[in-house]
Structures are given as structure tokens and as C-alpha cells.
Design a protein around this motif. Sequence first.
Motif, mmCIF file in Angstrom:
data_model
loop_
_atom_site.group_PDB
_atom_site.id
_atom_site.type_symbol
_atom_site.label_atom_id
_atom_site.label_comp_id
_atom_site.label_asym_id
_atom_site.label_seq_id
_atom_site.Cartn_x
_atom_site.Cartn_y
_atom_site.Cartn_z
ATOM 1 N N ALA A 1 0.845 -1.196 0.000
ATOM 2 C CA ALA A 1 0.000 0.000 0.000
ATOM 3 C C ALA A 1 0.877 1.241 0.000
ATOM 4 C CB ALA A 1 -0.906 -0.008 1.213
ATOM 5 N N LEU A 2 0.553 2.185 -0.866
ATOM 6 C CA LEU A 2 1.229 3.486 -0.894
ATOM 7 C C LEU A 2 0.300 4.499 -0.224
ATOM 8 C CD1 LEU A 2 2.310 3.343 -4.643
ATOM 9 C CD2 LEU A 2 3.604 2.579 -2.633
ATOM 10 N N ILE A 3 0.807 5.254 0.710
ATOM 11 C CA ILE A 3 -0.015 6.200 1.475
ATOM 12 C C ILE A 3 0.632 7.569 1.416
ATOM 13 C CG2 ILE A 3 -0.967 6.742 3.736
ATOM 14 C CD1 ILE A 3 -0.918 3.766 4.404
ATOM 15 N N CYS A 4 -0.158 8.580 1.061
ATOM 16 C CA CYS A 4 0.368 9.951 1.021
ATOM 17 C C CYS A 4 -0.392 10.803 2.028
ATOM 18 C CB CYS A 4 0.256 10.539 -0.385
ATOM 19 S SG CYS A 4 1.155 12.095 -0.549
ATOM 20 N N ASP A 5 0.027 10.765 3.300
ATOM 21 C CA ASP A 5 -0.663 11.503 4.362
ATOM 22 C C ASP A 5 0.327 11.928 5.443
ATOM 23 O OD1 ASP A 5 -2.812 12.650 5.658
ATOM 24 O OD2 ASP A 5 -3.438 10.791 6.636
ATOM 25 N N THR A 6 1.605 12.017 5.085
ATOM 26 C CA THR A 6 2.652 12.330 6.066
ATOM 27 C C THR A 6 3.445 13.553 5.604
ATOM 28 O OG1 THR A 6 4.004 10.682 4.915
ATOM 29 C CG2 THR A 6 2.922 9.973 6.935
ATOM 30 N N SER A 7 4.307 14.024 6.485
ATOM 31 C CA SER A 7 5.075 15.233 6.158
ATOM 32 C C SER A 7 6.560 14.905 6.005
ATOM 33 C CB SER A 7 4.868 16.284 7.240
ATOM 34 O OG SER A 7 5.227 15.742 8.496
ATOM 35 N N MET A 8 7.286 15.877 5.483
ATOM 36 C CA MET A 8 8.732 15.758 5.342
ATOM 37 C C MET A 8 9.378 16.179 6.642
ATOM 38 S SD MET A 8 9.328 17.030 1.420
ATOM 39 C CE MET A 8 8.513 18.618 1.614
ATOM 40 N N VAL A 9 10.466 15.538 6.997
ATOM 41 C CA VAL A 9 11.102 15.795 8.289
ATOM 42 C C VAL A 9 11.536 17.255 8.377
ATOM 43 C CG1 VAL A 9 13.376 15.059 7.471
ATOM 44 C CG2 VAL A 9 12.826 14.958 9.915
ATOM 45 N N SER A 10 11.896 17.839 7.253
ATOM 46 C CA SER A 10 12.268 19.251 7.156
ATOM 47 C C SER A 10 11.958 19.685 5.735
ATOM 48 C CB SER A 10 13.769 19.414 7.428
ATOM 49 O OG SER A 10 13.991 20.069 8.640
ATOM 50 N N PRO A 11 11.656 20.969 5.508
ATOM 51 C CA PRO A 11 11.311 21.393 4.152
ATOM 52 C C PRO A 11 12.393 20.956 3.150
ATOM 53 C CG PRO A 11 10.914 23.170 5.696
ATOM 54 C CD PRO A 11 11.602 22.080 6.470
ATOM 55 N N GLY A 12 11.948 20.288 2.077
ATOM 56 C CA GLY A 12 12.875 19.897 1.013
ATOM 57 C C GLY A 12 13.602 18.592 1.246
ATOM 58 N N ILE A 13 13.363 17.960 2.381
ATOM 59 C CA ILE A 13 14.014 16.672 2.648
ATOM 60 C C ILE A 13 12.995 15.544 2.518
ATOM 61 C CG2 ILE A 13 15.266 15.287 4.328
ATOM 62 C CD1 ILE A 13 16.333 17.859 5.545
ATOM 63 N N PRO A 14 13.010 14.835 1.385
ATOM 64 C CA PRO A 14 12.009 13.786 1.168
ATOM 65 C C PRO A 14 12.137 12.696 2.218
ATOM 66 C CG PRO A 14 13.769 13.650 -0.456
ATOM 67 C CD PRO A 14 14.011 14.898 0.312
ATOM 68 N N SER A 15 10.980 12.234 2.725
ATOM 69 C CA SER A 15 10.989 11.360 3.889
ATOM 70 C C SER A 15 10.048 10.173 3.707
ATOM 71 C CB SER A 15 10.552 12.151 5.130
ATOM 72 O OG SER A 15 11.229 13.392 5.202
ATOM 73 N N VAL A 16 10.510 9.016 4.128
ATOM 74 C CA VAL A 16 9.698 7.799 4.126
ATOM 75 C C VAL A 16 9.539 7.377 5.584
ATOM 76 C CG1 VAL A 16 9.507 5.435 3.296
ATOM 77 C CG2 VAL A 16 10.668 7.169 1.895
ATOM 78 N N ALA A 17 8.293 7.103 6.012
ATOM 79 C CA ALA A 17 8.036 6.809 7.425
ATOM 80 C C ALA A 17 8.563 5.433 7.809
ATOM 81 C CB ALA A 17 6.547 6.879 7.706
ATOM 82 N N SER A 18 9.307 5.378 8.912
ATOM 83 C CA SER A 18 9.741 4.070 9.428
ATOM 84 C C SER A 18 8.850 3.625 10.578
ATOM 85 C CB SER A 18 11.188 4.157 9.904
ATOM 86 O OG SER A 18 11.276 5.057 10.998
ATOM 87 N N GLN A 19 8.169 4.581 11.227
ATOM 88 C CA GLN A 19 7.191 4.196 12.253
ATOM 89 C C GLN A 19 6.210 5.327 12.510
ATOM 90 O OE1 GLN A 19 10.394 3.503 15.157
ATOM 91 N NE2 GLN A 19 9.129 4.636 16.603
ATOM 92 N N LEU A 20 5.008 4.957 13.001
ATOM 93 C CA LEU A 20 3.929 5.897 13.293
ATOM 94 C C LEU A 20 3.418 5.622 14.686
ATOM 95 C CD1 LEU A 20 1.930 5.318 10.027
ATOM 96 C CD2 LEU A 20 2.820 7.539 10.718
ATOM 97 N N ARG A 21 2.909 6.674 15.342
ATOM 98 C CA ARG A 21 2.310 6.450 16.654
ATOM 99 C C ARG A 21 0.855 6.006 16.497
ATOM 100 N NH1 ARG A 21 4.164 11.423 20.561
ATOM 101 N NH2 ARG A 21 3.235 12.709 18.937
#
Lengths: 458, 458
Positions: free
Chosen positions: B179-199
Motif C-alpha cells: 500500500a502506498l499512502i500519502c498523508d505524512t510530512s517531510m522531516v524538514s522542508p525539502g528533505i524527502p521522507s519515508v516513514a519508518s514508524q507511526l504512533r
Amino acid sequence: MSLDAVLAKIDETLPEAMDRLFGLLRIPSISTDPAYRPDCAKAADWLAEELSDLGLDAAARPTPGHPMVVGHGGGGDRHFLFYGHYDVQPVDPLNLWHRDPFDPAIEDTPAGRVIRGRGASDDKGQLMTFIEACRAWKAVHGALPCRLTVFLEGEEESGSPSLIPFMTENSGELTAEIALICDTSMVSPGIPSVASQLRGMLKDEFTIHGPNIDLHSGHYGGPGLNPLREMARIVASFHDAETGRVAVEGFYDGVHEVPPELLRQWENSGFDEKTYLNSVGYTVPHGEKGYSALEQQWARPTLEFNGMWGGYQGVGSKTVIPSEAHCKITCRLVGDMDPDRLREKIRAHVEARLSIDATVTWDQDLEGSPAAVMNISRPEFEAARKALSDEWDREAVFVGMGGSIPIAGYFKEILGMDAMLIGFANDDDAIHSPNEKYDVQSFHKGIRSWARVLSALS
Amino acid sequence: MSLDAVLAKIDETLPEAMDRLFGLLRIPSISTDPAYRPDCAKAADWLAEELSDLGLDAAARPTPGHPMVVGHGGGGDRHFLFYGHYDVQPVDPLNLWHRDPFDPAIEDTPAGRVIRGRGASDDKGQLMTFIEACRAWKAVHGALPCRLTVFLEGEEESGSPSLIPFMTENSGELTAEIALICDTSMVSPGIPSVASQLRGMLKDEFTIHGPNIDLHSGHYGGPGLNPLREMARIVASFHDAETGRVAVEGFYDGVHEVPPELLRQWENSGFDEKTYLNSVGYTVPHGEKGYSALEQQWARPTLEFNGMWGGYQGVGSKTVIPSEAHCKITCRLVGDMDPDRLREKIRAHVEARLSIDATVTWDQDLEGSPAAVMNISRPEFEAARKALSDEWDREAVFVGMGGSIPIAGYFKEILGMDAMLIGFANDDDAIHSPNEKYDVQSFHKGIRSWARVLSALS
């Protein structure tokens, strides 16, 4: 002059008196909310009209806030002032009323017939007991029993901002021998009561500010300071959980213990602690340890939270850390507590407890009023007590009062005039609450009581 | 198949893509408030239409709550599912918005051009990055790059009551490779981020009941138990003032420390603690002592107060002791914390602290969701990371996330399918807050990023 004819007149014209009261109750004169300003003016005009009917030279007099109604009339050596207030409390939560608060009606209840509606007891029903007594007297004797000044306020429920300036500017015409006030309750149903002391009042309101916008509790939950949590911590710090005492430094400066003999009088006044507590769902008194419910209510100061809010209140859930939290406070003062000094102590208590990154703003700056102790040694008090005892077939008593009626203190301060507080409300009248009522008996015997008191004083 | 042509197409058709997004943003699809039910249905139909445009076999599918939008299309060996949600948070306090939340616009800000409006970032703007990437691909190649299932929910902001039943009933058609999910943010502006864990998340709400009616603070101030004070005391007891830890017994059961190597990775991910805190008015992290703001947000559990209210909130003052006080709570969960067991512990914490004559009722019974840890060892994660690094000219990073996206856990539990969360939001998007925005750059490069990721995975 014959009192019996006046009492008979009162009995026979009670239905018309009730109709007149209903006319006043239908006017939503909520003074604290600017939206009702025109209704406050309407109530003032209605009362000025009423007083003119009795032959008083009466008018609704403008102030920066709501009008004052002043009327002068009658004659003779004795001159008394009567004070009441025509404004009422807000009606929220509206959904808890079982009828429109401003569509009054007589209802039969297990405890007897009551007049239901906002202001029925506080204070429209009560002030009308005096006006109706005057009306009956006039009808029977063609004149009032003495020289009277009637002074009705429209800001009593919202801090009386215009009162002191108005009294100062008009001190000449407002000064009489003694002020009669009908805005208090009986210590127990059927036990006529004259106030020996009243608590003072201090009002304040603060907002705790945290983040500069509402935050997402996922992005900031943890590192983020939450103003609601901050407010709860500070609110909780106001009282000692063990003793129930207020934990604000210097809060009890000027508080005195009740003299044992007065305390004994109070304890024999017919105050029924069990009924007082159980009628609203309490099984024990929750105030300061070591004091009876009666002392906690009449002779001890309080710091009370009247409103708290912040964040999301709607249906369902919102994962937000709000940027603000709000709290409304009132204190009841006794003895020589100084409202102005106390305000500073309370604000200092909050400011000393703020976390880093939290700030506080104070959103009200309302007039405080000290406690009032009555001069019950004056002959008028004993005369009134006898008259009340005759009407209610029960020895009238001098009692303390938990409420605050700043006017009593102002009459003394500004006009050098003592006040005598006689009221016919009951503790279950739900004043300031949904479904406020006034017993038909209180209204009827209240009118008769004032006729007797006026007769005794004149 | 040529990726460059697709990227060029995306650049040239950005204005039209923006118009389509605005069409969706104009629909006030607030899922938590029943008043907006028709708008949620409208948003679902709008998206089904959009997917049909792309040649997907799509429909808005009814549920007991808001509709699910499901579309199938494309071909080839690889099959991916995309998830997003079309519902949005409430907009209160409305007076803090500088424009109508549902009348979106492009605004120039010191930090660049932004799309302003409720849902611009969470999640309408983000889900549209994927749909627009598919549209460009289709326009250039006449077909989608792979077999796709698009699954859009309308209850994400209100506890997803219909999600689990719907996924269970339709597990066959909803199961893909990942599943691809697009509902998260980048760790800092311009730094693409992939989630390793969620609360994870737990929601609850309680009401403290005191007297059986609102009381006059003169008649009952002192002896009267005040539910607001009771609530404040209990709310204050939830945290240890010294350590900032939650004081509920057993709250930390199942919480694990972050492995040192992952922590190092996080610390090098470009997370800027100073900006993160200062941008919203904080100077220090306010969570558990001994943990950085980053750990407090990504790896530590919380117990947060999202709403508290009771008594009078109007203009001026009301001398009332209210009969009720209300509190909304959410917890963010990590590791193996069990939402159901935790709910019992929290309720026990409150019930154990009630005073005599106070009672509590629990007003919500919302689905809790455990924390989710991603399977970043899968090759798709590395492929996506490379594709994102190419688009943003910056090494993409695996990061933790403070938010909760229960769906990730449900995909695993119910469909046995891993999830990969890639998002382009920024922490200053003010999601769930007034003046929510989405950077035009996030929208533009987000579309380009998905084109690259689809190309890399197909």
C-alpha cells in the motif's frame, strides 16, 4: 391607619398582582450580555410606569450602562429607601429549561405552587412584593404610609459598573433613614429572615496562552505545551486538597471567626443542613474542613471557578493542542478581606506558576465589593423582625447570607445609610440556574410582610 | 517507458492540476460533524468521477458512515494500492482564519507560494499528488504504469468507524503487493521522507457530574463541590509535573527505547529542533525529561487534552457552580501499547480520584489503533527512496512520525499487506488549525515524485 384592610386588599388582588409580575418577567433583561441592552431599557421603562401608577414621581434615568429607575413619593416624618434590581442572569444552558425562561407560568409542584421563569425569584418577584404592598396601601388609604424613595438597578448581575457614580452624583435624593432591600432568601422555607451579614465579591477571568496557533497533536504531542493542561494544573493549585482551604498566599488576611453567641443563634435559626445539601445532590459539605456547611456558606471565603473552556467542544474528536485556555473566577469575601489587594494576590499566584512558553492575560477588570455586616442594633431591625414574625406565625431570625449584595456596603460608604435586607426567596429557587422559580407563597406573604413592615416603621 | 515526458507533462499542466485540487477543496467534507454528511458524499462522488476520468473502474461505495471511493485500473505484473482520505478536520475557531477555509487560493508568503484552505495539506492536496501523477502518465503513455487500486476514505479524521468492516468485506479486491499512502510530512522542508514508524491513537471523553442543577455560588459556594475544580484536579493528576511523564499506572507498558542506530539516523535526518519549536512559539521541548523533542514526538507516548469545558463562557461573569464539566482526551501510542487495555487504565485513574458526590460518565467509545512499525527492508522502500532522492536532489531519509495513521496497521492486520508512507507536507502546514496551507512546491514536486516512484516500482 388600618393594616388589616391593606392585608385583605392584598389577598383579594393577588391575581392582578401576579399578572403585573408576569409582564415584567416576560422582558429578557439580561444585563451581562450587550445583546439584551434594549430589553434592559424596556424593563426600566416598565417599572418607571409602574411607580408612576402609585403616584411616585418616577423615571428611568440613563447611565453609561443600563438605566436606573428612581421614584419619590409619599409623605410624613419617616423616609425610607427601597432597593431592588430588574436585571437577570443569562439563561444558558437553555436545553435544561423545561419551558421558555421568559414565558412565565404558575406551576403546581409537590412542594406547592410556584412562579416559573428567569427572574421570578432573583430579583423581579422579590422587588414586586414591595411595589405591590405599596399599591395595596395606596388603594386602601389613598396615600403611601410614609415618605418613600424607590431605587431599582439594572446592572446587579453584571458588576454594577454605573452604581457608584450614579449614587455619588445623586446622593442627595437617594439618602433616607435606612435602605430596605428585598434580594435575599429565607434561612429555611417559612422562616422569615433578616440578614446580619453578607459576603463580598471579587470577579476575575484569565486566558492561558501557549503555542501561537492551534497545533496537531501528532506533530506536537509530547514536545508541545498544552494550555489546557497548564490551566488545569494552575486551577488545581488554588486549593489544598486535604483541608479544602484556598492556597493563595495571604488569602485569609482579614477573615475572622464567627463570635460563639452569633454562631449559636445561626445554629438555632432553622437552617437544615441535610435538606440544604441533599436537595442538590450532595451528601456532605465540601468546603473547608472544620466548619459546618452553614459556616462555610455564610462566614467563610471562597475561590470558585464559574467557567473553564478551551480546545474542541463539538461532536466527536479533534486531535488538537489548542493555543488558548480560559477560566472565569469569583471569590466570596468575608470580614475585612480587601477585594483589590486580593485580586493582586490571585494574579500573582497564577503568574508564579506559569511554565516556560506559557503566558497569561487577565480579561476582566470588574469592581470588587467587600463583605457587609449589618447594624442590627437599630430599632428598625427589631420592629421589622416583629412584623415578620406576625405574618409568618414564626419567630423571625437574624441570619448570615452566602450571597453578595454590594449595594448594602455602598449605601453605607457613599450615603452613610444602613441597610436592612429582608427577602422571601428559598434556597431551592434555582436562581442563576435553569427553571428558576419563586413560591407563590413567597410572593403573596412577601407582599403582606412589606405591608406589615411599612406599617411598623411608619 | 519515458519518465521525462511524464515529468514535462506534469510541469506544463500544473495550473489545470491546481484547478482540480481547488474543486475538491471547495467541498467542506468535515467527517466528525454530522451536519456535513452531504458534503462528504459530494467529495466522494467528485473523486470517483476523477478516477473514472483516468480510466479506472471507480465508484463511491456506501457505508454506515461516509462513502469509500474505490477504483481499479491499469495492467501488468505489479499491483499497488494507493490510500488517501478526502475528509477534513473542523475549522473552528473560524475567526482565526484570514479567509474562508473552503474558498481556497494561492497566496504568496515570505516562505514561498502556498495553497491556502482546509484540507490543502491534510489530505486532499496530498492525495491529489498521486492522482495527478497517474493523470500525466496516462496522458503521455495512454495507460497507467502498472495495475493500480485506489482506495480513498472519508472518515480518517473521525476514527474510521467503517474502515475495518469495509476492508474485511472487500479484502479480495483491496489486497495488492504493497500500500502506498500519502498523508505524512517531510522531516524538514525539502528533505524527502519515508516513514519508518507511526504512533497509534486512543480517544476518549468524560463528563464529571456534581450537583444535580447549576448552583448559585453565593448559596452553595463553600459547601458545594464544583465539577470544574474536580476536573482540573483530575486532569492535573494525569502528569508528573517534575518529569513530564504520564502518571497513569501501567501507562508505559509496551513502550520501548529507540535502538541507538535508528536514533542516530533520525538525528541526522535534518530534523531542526529549533525551527520546529520556535515556529509555533516554543523555546524548549515540554515533554518527558531526558528525551529530545524528536524522540518526544516520534517515539514517546502522550496523553493530551484536546478540549475542556463547563460553566459560563459568555460575555461578562456568571456566579454559578455548574453541574457538569467535560474533557476530551487523546493518547498517542508507541511500541506495543494496547489501546483497549490503556483505555481501562485511564478510566480507572479518573474513577479512583473522584470525590464523594462526584460521578463520571464516558461519552465516547472510539476505536483505538496501535502504533505501526514499517518493514523498511522491502526492496520497494529502497527503490522509492532513490526515486525521491532524484526528484529532490537530496538524499531521502527514513524517519519516525508523531502522527497516527491507523490504516497502515489495518492493511497489515486485515490484508497482510505492508504499507509505505511517503508525504510532502511540512510541519508549518497548520493542519487541523486555522489557515491550513500546502506549499505549491509540495504539490508540484509531490506529483513529480509519485511519477518517479511509480516508474521505479513498475
